[in-house]
Design an enzyme around this catalytic site. Structure first.
Site, PDB file in Angstrom:
ATOM      1  CD  GLU A  13      -2.953   0.422  -0.026  1.00 33.46           C
ATOM      2  OE1 GLU A  13      -3.354  -0.416  -0.346  1.00 33.46           O
ATOM      3  OE2 GLU A  13      -3.079   1.601  -0.668  1.00 33.46           O
TER       4      GLU A  13
ATOM      5  CB  CYS B 104      -1.330   7.013   1.334  1.00 33.78           C
ATOM      6  SG  CYS B 104      -2.200   6.048   2.564  1.00 33.78           S
TER       7      CYS B 104
END
Ligand code: ADP
Length: 495
Positions: free
Chosen positions: A249, A283
């Site tokens: 990720e 993110c």
């Protein structure tokens, strides 16, 4: 004297074999030393994996509902300690208290979801093509899971990985970010208090060397990593070579699109939260703002005024809205990108420097910054900055906005503000991201839904929700033939 913390290996809190430690300091005030944490090496990781291998043998035999009961207790303990953990988390990570409370709440939600999954972990039973034959699948644990986590969600991201890994019956070795080691220390204490068998959880502090050893250790078949794209690529190469199951990720360059029919008050609240919450270090942070040309100038003016009013400060102080960056290197990176923006001829609308207030002198603060006039290929519209820098682009049609949104290497989240229901559904179809929000900013994942991105953001796996339980378990298929004769699939039933 600052406290010296230890690793948790083989059921004991132990000093690293390296005898080396790193400092953990408050990014809002670097004079505030939280503690010294082990800078572990290969021998520490080896010891942790050896014990976790033993832990796996025992823990994988505990029935899944009983594993879930322990995670339920972890959730209860997180509820009990929510405020304490949030305060400590803000001290080491910098984001404001409302956000660190949310971070703990995400851990609580993840614990309760995991607890309930202990009574599901569904397999399938399907009809066999042969008579008197039973066909089914079930999900079995894999082994030792190696978890490597970043700094921006010091509790939530470790729980996203640990709780489903444990619920599925794996044991865990976690190497938390060296920037926020204290939060995972507290979390491991709670797991033990909840009754987790000690060998099922191993905590190894450290930086790159410890992470690398975990990735390459032959006794660790599963790796889950959240962090930068460059590190993820290196880990991906290594795991490919070693045939390991890997969840990555990584980065994002998330866009919010504001159409000319949007509720602009709502969009304004959304962009302030999306771009400058967590000081832009998510993110899923909104780092591109795509404004329809009909509302571009008007909206940008209002946004600049509102951004200038955001209060920077120590996240534990009432009234602070934007905390510091995590460390000096992160602020240096922001400054490099501000210089690039100027060189590329973008218009600096607001921000663009460190705050002058002496109150903020000892922290890694940087003003919320907005650049306008970017082209889709401008570096500030393409590259992840991971700081409070927002790049604004102008567009003329929905199709153009979709093209701009999709024209980057990342694909985590996107957002569309509109009152047009048809456009909302087209956005859900056409925006090339793992997550699309309608009339909400690019952040706001909920623990019971899968989380992750397409393209260079990830490698196809998802955290959270029901999907992560597939990552941490292996599907096994069983056939039982009770006909008493040899039945040949694909042959005897077609005679
Ligand atoms: P971030 O700065 O966003 O936390 P990084 O990718 O630098 O992102 O770090 C994420 C995590 O990966 C941290 O726990 C870090 O210690 C670890 N790490 C860094 N380099 C490596 C590597 N080569 N192998 C394994 N883990 C690593």
């Amino acid at each position: 004297m600052p406290k010296t913390f230890r690793n948790f290996i083989a059921g004991r809190w132990v000093a690293p074999t390296t005898r080396a430690y790193f400092e953990n300091r408050n990014p809002a005030n670097t004079r505030d030393l939280i503690g010294r944490f082990p800078d572990s090496g290969a021998a520490d990781v080896n010891a942790a994996v050896a014990s976790a291998t033993e832990g796996f043998r025992k823990w994988s035999r505990v029935p899944a509902p009983a594993r879930g009961d322990i995670l339920k207790r972890v959730g209860d303990l997180l509820v009990r300690d929510k405020e304490l953990i949030a305060r400590q988390m803000t001290r080491e990570m910098g984001k404001v208290l409302a956000e660190t409370r949310g971070d703990v709440q995400e851990g609580i939600d993840t614990a309760y979801y995991a607890a309930s999954e202990g009574r599901r972990l569904f397999g399938h039973t399907v009809p066999s093509e042969l008579t008197a034959k039973w066909a089914m699948s079930y999900r079995r644990p894999i082994g030792v899971a190696g978890l490597i986590t970043p700094f921006n969600f010091p509790l939530a991201i470790p729980t996203w990985k640990m709780f489903p890994a444990l619920l599925c019956g794996n044991s865990v070795v976690i190497k938390p970010s060296e920037d926020v080691p204290h939060t995972v220390h507290m979390l491991v204490e709670l797991l033990l208090e909840a009754g987790l068998p000690p060998e099922a959880i191993q905590l190894v502090h450290g930086a790159k060397a410890a992470g690398q050893r975990l990735v390459e250790h032959p006794g660790v078949p599963v790796i889950s990593f959240t962090g930068s794209t460059a590190t993820g690529a290196a880990i991906g190469a290594e795991c490919g070579r070693l045939h390991k199951r890997l969840s990555l990720e990584m980065g994002g360059k998330n866009a919010m699109i504001v159409m000319d029919d949007a509720d602009l008050d709502l969009a304004l609240d959304g962009i302030l939260w999306g771009a400058f919450g967590t000081t832009g270090q998510r993110c899923t942070a909104t780092s591109r703002l795509l404004l329809h040309r009909k509302i571009h100038d008007r909206f940008l003016r209002r946004l600049a005024e509102a951004a200038e009013k955001l209060v920077m400060g120590d996240g534990r102080k009432a009234g602070s809205q934007v905390g510091p960056l995590i460390h000096e290197a992160a602020r240096d990176k922001v400054e490099r990108y501000v210089a690039i923006g100027k060189q590329e001829g973008l218009e600096l609308v607001t921000g663009g420097r460190r705050p002058r207030s002496p109150r903020l002198r000892n922290g890694w603060f940087y003003q919320p910054t907005i650049f306008a006039g970017a082209k889709p290929k401008s570096r500030l519209a393409q590259e992840e900055i991971f700081g409070p820098v927002l790049t604004v682009l102008r567009f003329g049609s929905f199709e153009e906005a979709v093209r701009i949104n999709n024209g980057v290497r990342y694909g985590l989240s996107s957002s569309l503000y509109t009152r047009n229901v048809n456009l909302a559904f087209r956005a859900m179809r056409d925006l090339d991201n793992g997550i699309t929000y309608v009339n909400a900013p690019t952040i706001g994942a909920e623990a019971h839904l899968p989380f992750g991105g397409v393209k260079e953001t990830g490698n196809g796996h998802r955290e959270g929700g029901w999907e992560v339980y597939h990552f941490y378990s292996e599907t096994k298929v069983c056939y039982a033939d009770y006909s008493g004769t040899l039945q040949r699939a694909q042959i005897d039933n077609y005679d």
